[in-house]
Motif scaffolding. Structure first.
Motif, PDB file in Angstrom:
ATOM      1  N   GLY A   1      -2.195   5.662  -6.331  1.00 60.65           N
ATOM      2  CA  GLY A   1      -1.634   5.479  -7.650  1.00 60.65           C
ATOM      3  C   GLY A   1      -0.124   5.563  -7.686  1.00 60.65           C
ATOM      4  N   GLY A   2       0.502   5.659  -6.511  1.00 63.44           N
ATOM      5  CA  GLY A   2       1.961   5.753  -6.442  1.00 63.44           C
ATOM      6  C   GLY A   2       2.508   7.095  -6.880  1.00 63.44           C
ATOM      7  N   THR A   3       1.665   8.131  -6.929  1.00 68.87           N
ATOM      8  CA  THR A   3       2.087   9.434  -7.464  1.00 68.87           C
ATOM      9  C   THR A   3       2.466  10.448  -6.400  1.00 68.87           C
ATOM     10  OG1 THR A   3      -0.185  10.289  -7.479  1.00 68.87           O
ATOM     11  CG2 THR A   3       0.562   9.106  -9.445  1.00 68.87           C
TER      12      THR A   3
ATOM     13  N   GLY B   1       0.806  -1.214   0.000  1.00 71.14           N
ATOM     14  CA  GLY B   1       0.000   0.000   0.000  1.00 71.14           C
ATOM     15  C   GLY B   1       0.838   1.262   0.000  1.00 71.14           C
ATOM     16  N   SER B   2       1.943   1.238   0.741  1.00 68.90           N
ATOM     17  CA  SER B   2       2.824   2.406   0.779  1.00 68.90           C
ATOM     18  C   SER B   2       3.409   2.706  -0.595  1.00 68.90           C
ATOM     19  CB  SER B   2       3.952   2.190   1.793  1.00 68.90           C
ATOM     20  OG  SER B   2       3.455   2.140   3.113  1.00 68.90           O
TER      21      SER B   2
ATOM     22  N   PRO C   1       6.780   8.907 -11.080  1.00 70.43           N
ATOM     23  CA  PRO C   1       5.369   9.192 -10.766  1.00 70.43           C
ATOM     24  C   PRO C   1       4.427   8.018 -10.987  1.00 70.43           C
ATOM     25  CG  PRO C   1       5.906  10.076 -12.912  1.00 70.43           C
ATOM     26  CD  PRO C   1       7.182   9.510 -12.372  1.00 70.43           C
ATOM     27  N   PHE C   2       4.794   6.864 -10.496  1.00 67.92           N
ATOM     28  CA  PHE C   2       3.957   5.668 -10.536  1.00 67.92           C
ATOM     29  C   PHE C   2       4.553   4.684  -9.533  1.00 67.92           C
ATOM     30  CE2 PHE C   2       7.270   5.239 -13.727  1.00 67.92           C
ATOM     31  CZ  PHE C   2       7.717   3.936 -13.604  1.00 67.92           C
ATOM     32  N   PRO C   3       3.908   3.563  -9.247  1.00 67.75           N
ATOM     33  CA  PRO C   3       4.459   2.634  -8.250  1.00 67.75           C
ATOM     34  C   PRO C   3       5.776   2.029  -8.723  1.00 67.75           C
ATOM     35  CG  PRO C   3       2.115   2.232  -8.568  1.00 67.75           C
ATOM     36  CD  PRO C   3       2.547   3.159  -9.675  1.00 67.75           C
ATOM     37  N   CYS C   4       6.864   2.600  -8.270  1.00 67.32           N
ATOM     38  CA  CYS C   4       8.209   2.148  -8.644  1.00 67.32           C
ATOM     39  C   CYS C   4       9.036   2.110  -7.368  1.00 67.32           C
ATOM     40  CB  CYS C   4       8.824   3.104  -9.659  1.00 67.32           C
ATOM     41  SG  CYS C   4      10.526   2.704 -10.113  1.00 67.32           S
TER      42      CYS C   4
ATOM     43  N   LEU D   1      -4.057   2.482 -11.102  1.00 72.98           N
ATOM     44  CA  LEU D   1      -2.738   2.903 -11.558  1.00 72.98           C
ATOM     45  C   LEU D   1      -2.849   4.215 -12.334  1.00 72.98           C
ATOM     46  CD1 LEU D   1      -1.338  -0.533 -12.801  1.00 72.98           C
ATOM     47  CD2 LEU D   1      -0.654   0.725 -10.733  1.00 72.98           C
ATOM     48  N   PRO D   2      -1.786   5.026 -12.322  1.00 74.79           N
ATOM     49  CA  PRO D   2      -1.834   6.312 -13.022  1.00 74.79           C
ATOM     50  C   PRO D   2      -1.720   6.134 -14.537  1.00 74.79           C
ATOM     51  CG  PRO D   2       0.347   5.971 -12.106  1.00 74.79           C
ATOM     52  CD  PRO D   2      -0.506   4.830 -11.624  1.00 74.79           C
ATOM     53  N   VAL D   3      -2.240   7.134 -15.248  1.00 80.60           N
ATOM     54  CA  VAL D   3      -2.218   7.148 -16.705  1.00 80.60           C
ATOM     55  C   VAL D   3      -1.650   8.476 -17.163  1.00 80.60           C
ATOM     56  CG1 VAL D   3      -3.661   7.054 -18.797  1.00 80.60           C
ATOM     57  CG2 VAL D   3      -4.205   5.591 -16.839  1.00 80.60           C
TER      58      VAL D   3
END
Length: 464
Positions: free
Chosen positions: A280-282, A274-275, A384-387, A322-324
């Motif tokens: 969206g991981g942004t 979750g973290s 700017p995404f889950p990385c 997830l972000p787009v």
């Protein structure tokens, strides 16, 4: 304008100046992630910015006695009303389409923002020193004490557009008596426009709060014309303003998780995933690195397995997580990630993170890479995404490997280690025992209290 989720035709977003809305004859186009025009944003020139700042400087502060009522009404209007011709569902749909933020994240942000707005004065007061009174009328003020006073009169915000939540913080400046100018991001101007308009409808005067969309060049006029300014951006923005005491740069968060050998990470896998991927991981509070005392491979494999199951959907789909972004930007980010990740072990995303939606946009899929040591250069890369980068950590690495962190979630039972983390000046927040990095609450400092930057204590002796 319709209050339904779908909006037909471009929305006009006027500047909101000290004398009311201002619409330029040649506005700037605001496009969604597929490139379609959805709004026309009026950009104001430097002379307009200068006049607006002068009007703010001449205006009185929002009366302290009225602040709570105004903020409460504005929060309700923001969350439920039709503001600027847009109902809340239409507003959320536009934010999702333009920023690429999943619709469920935007909807949650609407509710949270309303809560933060209503509690802005209380939150601001949390940063007041116990020895300082709120003003000369404070009944606790005696002879030879202190008063909490503003460091200036006009506060400016050069905002980002990665998440609607960035607009919660500046409400505290308004509650503390500053007159406020907000420069919205051209990527997502809907949230600040709606929030400023809601505050105007609630009773905040137009010469106390303005919305000033500008180009990048004119933003400098705003930053240099205000007494205090918060500026959002990357490392280059932080470096540019690092020596200016009137500017508070808000750069990458580089939030982290530390798992020590006395804790079983399997019991906290939901929190770790979750973290990384919440919102969206942004957000700056999303974890970009996990440090493991011992072998990091099993944790990296488990996180990658969980993240690989997330669906790739358009942002306005209620199931999206997830972000787009536009396809060309997604490809550029993918290329950058491949370059940065050279020499690491890819558990997820090694074959690419671009999920083409076929309409000119693409989902940014998660990536998990394992690095060789706690000092790897990749650990500073925030995307700017889950990385997430997963690294081994040892007691010999100490707190040095964990520096420059907005939030550090420590999964440990080692009290001495926690005290060392708290003592490290470059770690802004320390969460212990399973709290995710994205946890936030009104009144709890984000990157210290904003009032530390806005206010000072002045000694007062004698009586009137």
């Amino acid at each position: 304008m319709t209050s339904a989720e779908e909006v037909t035709g471009p929305v006009h977003l006027d500047a909101l100046g000290p004398r009311g809305p201002y619409r330029t004859r040649v506005p700037s186009t605001v496009a969604d992630v597929s490139g379609a025009e959805v709004a026309r944003l009026s950009l104001v020139p430097p002379v307009y910015v200068g006049r607006a700042l002068a009007a703010l400087r001449e205006a009185e502060a929002v009366p302290a006695a009225d602040v709570d009522a105004l903020l409460g009404a504005a929060g309700e209007e923001f969350a439920t009303g039709t503001v600027g011709g847009l109902g809340v569902r239409a507003y959320e749909h536009l934010v999702s389409r333009t920023s690429g933020t999943p619709l469920t994240v935007v909807r949650a942000a609407t509710r949270d923002t309303a809560r933060f707005v209503a509690l802005a004065r209380t939150s601001a007061e949390q940063g007041r020193p116990r020895g300082a009174g709120a003003g000369l009328r404070d009944p606790s003020l005696g002879t030879g004490q202190a008063v909490w006073a503003r460091r200036g009169e006009v506060f400016a915000v050069n905002a980002s557009g990665n998440h609607p939540g960035v607009h919660r913080l500046w409400l505290e400046a308004l509650a503390l008596g500053y007159r406020v100018a907000v420069r919205p991001s051209r990527r997502e101007p809907f949230t600040p426009h709606r929030l400023v308009a809601a505050l105007h409808r609630a009773g905040v005067r137009q010469d106390q709060l303005v919305l000033l969309p500008t180009d990048h060049h004119t933003a400098g006029t705003l930053i240099h014309g205000a007494d205090r300014t918060v500026v959002y951006g990357g490392d280059e923005v932080v470096a540019r303003y690092a020596r200016d005491p009137r500017v508070l740069p808000q750069g990458p968060g580089r939030s982290k998780i530390l798992v020590t050998a006395d804790t079983d990470w399997r019991e906290h896998l939901d929190m770790i995933v979750g973290s990384v991927a919440d919102e969206g991981g942004t957000a700056c509070v999303n974890a970009t690195a996990v440090f493991v005392e011992g072998d990091p491979a099993p944790l990296a494999e488990a996180v990658a397995d969980r993240l690989s199951r997330l669906p790739g959907l358009p942002p306005q789909d209620a199931r999206a997580v997830l972000p787009v972004c536009p396809l060309d930007r997604a490809r550029a980010l993918d290329s950058y990630l491949r370059s940065v990740a050279a020499g690491t072990r890819a558990w997820l995303g090694g074959d690419g993170v671009v999920d083409d939606l076929g309409d000119g946009s693409a989902v940014l899929r998660p990536a998990v890479h394992q690095v060789g040591d706690a000092g790897a250069v990749q650990l500073r890369a925030e995307l700017p995404f889950p990385c997430v980068w997963v690294a081994p950590w040892s007691r010999a690495d100490g707190t040095a490997a964990l520096r420059d962190t907005l939030v550090l979630s420590a999964l440990t039972r080692d009290r001495a280690l926690v005290e060392a983390l708290l003592a490290e000046p470059t770690i802004a927040n320390v969460y212990v025992g399973g709290h995710p990095t994205y946890w936030m609450a009104p009144g709890v400092p984000h990157d210290s209290y904003l009032s530390d930057f806005l206010m000072r204590s002045k000694a007062v002796a004698g009586a009137l």
